[in-house]
Write a protein that holds these residues in place. Sequence first.
Motif, PDB file in Angstrom:
ATOM      1  N   PHE A 338       0.810  -1.210   0.000  1.00 25.25           N
ATOM      2  CA  PHE A 338       0.000   0.000   0.000  1.00 25.25           C
ATOM      3  C   PHE A 338       0.849   1.268   0.000  1.00 25.25           C
ATOM      4  O   PHE A 338       0.385   2.342   0.372  1.00 25.25           O
ATOM      5  CB  PHE A 338      -0.967  -0.023   1.182  1.00 25.25           C
ATOM      6  CG  PHE A 338      -1.839  -1.257   1.188  1.00 25.25           C
ATOM      7  CD1 PHE A 338      -2.865  -1.405   0.282  1.00 25.25           C
ATOM      8  CD2 PHE A 338      -1.586  -2.283   2.080  1.00 25.25           C
ATOM      9  CE1 PHE A 338      -3.646  -2.546   0.269  1.00 25.25           C
ATOM     10  CE2 PHE A 338      -2.365  -3.433   2.085  1.00 25.25           C
ATOM     11  CZ  PHE A 338      -3.393  -3.574   1.168  1.00 25.25           C
ATOM     12  N   GLY A 339       2.095   1.128  -0.412  1.00 28.57           N
ATOM     13  CA  GLY A 339       2.955   2.269  -0.705  1.00 28.57           C
ATOM     14  C   GLY A 339       3.015   3.325   0.376  1.00 28.57           C
ATOM     15  O   GLY A 339       3.323   3.052   1.540  1.00 28.57           O
ATOM     16  N   SER A 340       2.682   4.554  -0.025  1.00 26.81           N
ATOM     17  CA  SER A 340       2.828   5.704   0.873  1.00 26.81           C
ATOM     18  C   SER A 340       1.615   5.933   1.762  1.00 26.81           C
ATOM     19  O   SER A 340       1.539   6.959   2.443  1.00 26.81           O
ATOM     20  CB  SER A 340       3.074   6.963   0.038  1.00 26.81           C
ATOM     21  OG  SER A 340       2.045   7.137  -0.915  1.00 26.81           O
ATOM     22  N   ILE A 341       0.677   5.008   1.755  1.00 29.66           N
ATOM     23  CA  ILE A 341      -0.495   5.144   2.630  1.00 29.66           C
ATOM     24  C   ILE A 341      -0.068   4.973   4.092  1.00 29.66           C
ATOM     25  O   ILE A 341       0.661   4.045   4.432  1.00 29.66           O
ATOM     26  CB  ILE A 341      -1.566   4.104   2.272  1.00 29.66           C
ATOM     27  CG1 ILE A 341      -2.051   4.309   0.834  1.00 29.66           C
ATOM     28  CG2 ILE A 341      -2.725   4.169   3.243  1.00 29.66           C
ATOM     29  CD1 ILE A 341      -2.696   5.647   0.592  1.00 29.66           C
ATOM     30  N   VAL A 342      -0.536   5.877   4.940  1.00 34.40           N
ATOM     31  CA  VAL A 342      -0.264   5.795   6.380  1.00 34.40           C
ATOM     32  C   VAL A 342      -1.591   5.565   7.099  1.00 34.40           C
ATOM     33  O   VAL A 342      -2.459   6.438   7.109  1.00 34.40           O
ATOM     34  CB  VAL A 342       0.409   7.086   6.895  1.00 34.40           C
ATOM     35  CG1 VAL A 342       0.686   6.976   8.384  1.00 34.40           C
ATOM     36  CG2 VAL A 342       1.697   7.360   6.128  1.00 34.40           C
ATOM     37  N   VAL A 343      -1.780   4.385   7.693  1.00 41.13           N
ATOM     38  CA  VAL A 343      -3.030   4.046   8.364  1.00 41.13           C
ATOM     39  C   VAL A 343      -2.860   4.195   9.872  1.00 41.13           C
ATOM     40  O   VAL A 343      -1.753   4.120  10.410  1.00 41.13           O
ATOM     41  CB  VAL A 343      -3.477   2.607   8.013  1.00 41.13           C
ATOM     42  CG1 VAL A 343      -3.757   2.480   6.524  1.00 41.13           C
ATOM     43  CG2 VAL A 343      -2.436   1.587   8.452  1.00 41.13           C
ATOM     44  N   GLU A 344      -3.986   4.377  10.556  1.00 45.19           N
ATOM     45  CA  GLU A 344      -3.946   4.562  12.006  1.00 45.19           C
ATOM     46  C   GLU A 344      -3.718   3.252  12.740  1.00 45.19           C
ATOM     47  O   GLU A 344      -3.148   3.234  13.824  1.00 45.19           O
ATOM     48  CB  GLU A 344      -5.261   5.199  12.480  1.00 45.19           C
ATOM     49  CG  GLU A 344      -5.420   6.650  12.098  1.00 45.19           C
ATOM     50  CD  GLU A 344      -6.610   7.282  12.768  1.00 45.19           C
ATOM     51  OE1 GLU A 344      -6.420   8.056  13.727  1.00 45.19           O
ATOM     52  OE2 GLU A 344      -7.750   6.991  12.346  1.00 45.19           O
ATOM     53  N   ASN A 345      -4.167   2.129  12.150  1.00 43.61           N
ATOM     54  CA  ASN A 345      -4.051   0.830  12.829  1.00 43.61           C
ATOM     55  C   ASN A 345      -3.380  -0.164  11.877  1.00 43.61           C
ATOM     56  O   ASN A 345      -4.049  -1.022  11.280  1.00 43.61           O
ATOM     57  CB  ASN A 345      -5.429   0.322  13.245  1.00 43.61           C
ATOM     58  CG  ASN A 345      -5.340  -0.876  14.176  1.00 43.61           C
ATOM     59  OD1 ASN A 345      -4.295  -1.523  14.302  1.00 43.61           O
ATOM     60  ND2 ASN A 345      -6.452  -1.182  14.841  1.00 43.61           N
ATOM     61  N   PRO A 346      -2.053  -0.080  11.725  1.00 48.15           N
ATOM     62  CA  PRO A 346      -1.373  -0.991  10.791  1.00 48.15           C
ATOM     63  C   PRO A 346      -1.462  -2.455  11.200  1.00 48.15           C
ATOM     64  O   PRO A 346      -1.440  -3.335  10.337  1.00 48.15           O
ATOM     65  CB  PRO A 346       0.070  -0.478  10.809  1.00 48.15           C
ATOM     66  CG  PRO A 346       0.216   0.293  12.074  1.00 48.15           C
ATOM     67  CD  PRO A 346      -1.126   0.871  12.351  1.00 48.15           C
ATOM     68  N   GLN A 347      -1.564  -2.727  12.504  1.00 50.57           N
ATOM     69  CA  GLN A 347      -1.644  -4.125  12.942  1.00 50.57           C
ATOM     70  C   GLN A 347      -2.923  -4.785  12.441  1.00 50.57           C
ATOM     71  O   GLN A 347      -2.917  -5.942  11.987  1.00 50.57           O
ATOM     72  CB  GLN A 347      -1.573  -4.196  14.473  1.00 50.57           C
ATOM     73  CG  GLN A 347      -1.448  -5.618  15.008  1.00 50.57           C
ATOM     74  CD  GLN A 347      -0.187  -6.320  14.504  1.00 50.57           C
ATOM     75  OE1 GLN A 347       0.912  -5.772  14.587  1.00 50.57           O
ATOM     76  NE2 GLN A 347      -0.353  -7.520  13.961  1.00 50.57           N
ATOM     77  N   LYS A 348      -4.022  -4.077  12.500  1.00 51.22           N
ATOM     78  CA  LYS A 348      -5.287  -4.627  12.009  1.00 51.22           C
ATOM     79  C   LYS A 348      -5.203  -4.911  10.520  1.00 51.22           C
ATOM     80  O   LYS A 348      -5.688  -5.945  10.041  1.00 51.22           O
ATOM     81  CB  LYS A 348      -6.422  -3.642  12.302  1.00 51.22           C
ATOM     82  CG  LYS A 348      -7.774  -4.111  11.804  1.00 51.22           C
ATOM     83  CD  LYS A 348      -8.855  -3.081  12.103  1.00 51.22           C
ATOM     84  CE  LYS A 348     -10.205  -3.524  11.532  1.00 51.22           C
ATOM     85  NZ  LYS A 348     -11.262  -2.505  11.777  1.00 51.22           N
TER      86      LYS A 348
END
Length: 823
Positions: A338-348
């Motif tokens: 997912f490249g440059s996407i920054v998510v709040e919950n990467p573990q999920k």
Amino acid sequence: MCKVCRASKIATFPLLIQEIFPANGRIDVNLDSNIAKTLAKIIDLQQEDIHNPPPQYLFNFKQSISCDLKLSIVIQIVGSRGDVQPFIALGNALQKHGHRVRIATHDVFAEFVRNSGLEFYPIGGDPAELMAYMVKNPGLIPQMKTLREGEVQRKQAMVAKMLDGCWRSCIEDDPLTNEPFVADAIIANPPSFAHVHCAQALSIPVHLMFTMPWSSTKAFPHPLANMTTSSMDPRTANWVTYGVVEWLTWQGLGDVINKWRISIDLEPIPATVSPSLPEALKVPHTYCWSPALVPKPKDWPAHIDVCGFFFRDPPSYSPPSELTEFLQAGPPPVYIGFGSIVVENPQKLIDTVVIAVVRSGVRAIISKGWSGLVGAPNPNIHYIEDCPHEWLFQHVAAVVHHGGAGTTACGLKNGKPTAIVPFFGDQPFWGNMISRAGAGPSPIPYASLNFQRLTAAIQFCLTPQAREAAYEISLKMHNEAGVEAAVDSFHRNLPMDKMRCALVPNRVASWRYKKHNMSLSLSRPAAQVLIEHQKIDESHLAVHHVNPILIENRRWDPISGMLSAATTTGSSMLHSTADMIYNPYKEYKSGRSPRPSTGALDAVSFNADALSSEPSSTSIPITEGAFPGPCSSDPSSSQGKNGLLVASSMLGATMKGFGKFTGSYFKGVVVDIPHAAAEGFRQVPRIYGEKPKEYGPIQDWKSGAIFGGRNFVDGMTDGFTGMFTQPVNGAKEEGALGAVKGFAKGTIGLVTKVPSAGIGLVAYPFQGITKSIEATLRSRTRKAIVNARLRSGCHESENLHLSVERQGEILRSFDTLLASSAI
């Protein structure tokens, strides 16, 4: 109005905005609203049905355009690495044509750009922070949580910094080598926002290039819009979405952009003009996607091209031994990243991905990306850092990603079925295009992602039908040359005749030399040679306006025109009133705050407004002894002086606010409202197909007087004679009915042209006088451009190593032209 309130106001248009979904960063547009229906009335409904299958694939290579001009080009880009990478390929291709290319983008991409052999200029802004903000919020409308946390203000401050950085990238020296640079042309992606404004300040060509549709069309909706069910014709609805998205964008950024425009000596843009500015100015666009996937819509004009994806030359890459061993240990894996996407919950997210991989029974390569995705060890999963997609996608069976245009292009070029999990922006658009082509499943919005859906998507990509569809697209793409086609598009839209130097035809003219009957366009080196040999004097040089950009606040009728002008005047007066109240209070609070007595630091006055490049007009330098210091023997005396300084600052702030209030009032009453009325009356005959006469732009007192005089003569003449000529002409064409229509036209012309002539006789000259005064006061940017061009000319003439013979040719050509002009 504070920025938080302004941002909140955006979300209070229930007739237009029906519902906001933060998960995919798009806007649900209520097409049954009154505003949308009003926009729809002006659409021609006779268009191809978008529900039909895509048009037959056709890619026409237009004849290559030869460009012997050597340009200094700045490419302005805002976005992620995937947004920057296509322009690296474009910049390298432009270099092969002899152009000097500077990439202006975020600081973090400096090494990436310079390692590609291109010049780099930092514009500020943090792409990781921008990506995180876009994932948490819709592309244009912030959540209330975001407003409370102050993120809107921070993003606006970031945009202000990037706007200023884009402007400086046009005229400032190279940060590393100190080599002078002045842009001869601008290429930009639309989200950089500064492009048209920088081009206007420099009077140079601008060309927009992008990986997603940004020009109004009836073929498909704006990528950032979700259309609700409506009785409106789908083709019309598609077109309406572009205006809605542009309008909303301006609601969030208009104040920031206008404030920055003032800082570079440009007038603020009215809200009625700004949202569709590039389209109204017919700025050339080149869209870098394959027409095999999305053909060029038939309603796009000739200055809009679809050229194919931009692919850079494959980088030299040696894979780590662990990656090589994994690839060789079994069947081709599926790529997931997912490249440059920054998510709040990467573990999920990584848990979902790992379960889907296991359930699908496939091997997988998972890119950690900016979110740092790493799951539990698994013999069928290999985690990688950054890896060139050009190399990696040759070795995988399918690709699963966020739907960035660059990653989408690379996957399709390699014939890989593609599943897209869109997060925001245009990513759902690319997911839908791939699904429509059969090369992948329907996109899975991130908010609804689960392991069941991802498992089904992976299994769909492994079907023979998906592989065949992706392979067919790949075959067509291999016949395209996107970068070369984009270079041709750029060259084809340049006003080359206006750009050439009269003495050195392959050099761009930057100066206009005027003396007596002689007027020459001169390049920077040619002007430098003539100055050094005392053939010309610098005082006779003016900036050559290659591509003047005039932004007009067009009025369509006198009533709406006067209301708009009155509203603008009232708003300006209201802001000035607020300044008279708030700014003195701010000075009072500043004076009451404790200040350190640090000697020299006490003599410095700081401007607290981080978004303005103007020095604070209300700050008063603190003189020595204003505050008690180590050597002060009379604290009470110092405090008394401080009180006087605070009082004088408060009085100055009050008087400044009063001056703005008075200026706004008189400008509105004497200039803006009468001008809006005159122009509104002048434009009314358009309703029956009569185009008003054009007298050129009003740029100074002289052009204003000419405009007013000609409009008076023509208005009076046409207004009265039209009462007789219009019925006669109508009768000749349509008989009695035509005579009636002609009488109506003549009557309308009389009651509109005559008032326009009378009011305009005063309004247009005053408009010109105002522009002359503003041009005199706003000279800082003009001086900066002149100085930059002088520095660049001196540097170019030194680096070109103009031989004595070449200099002699320039001098002889000048003498010949000088003699011919004297004759």
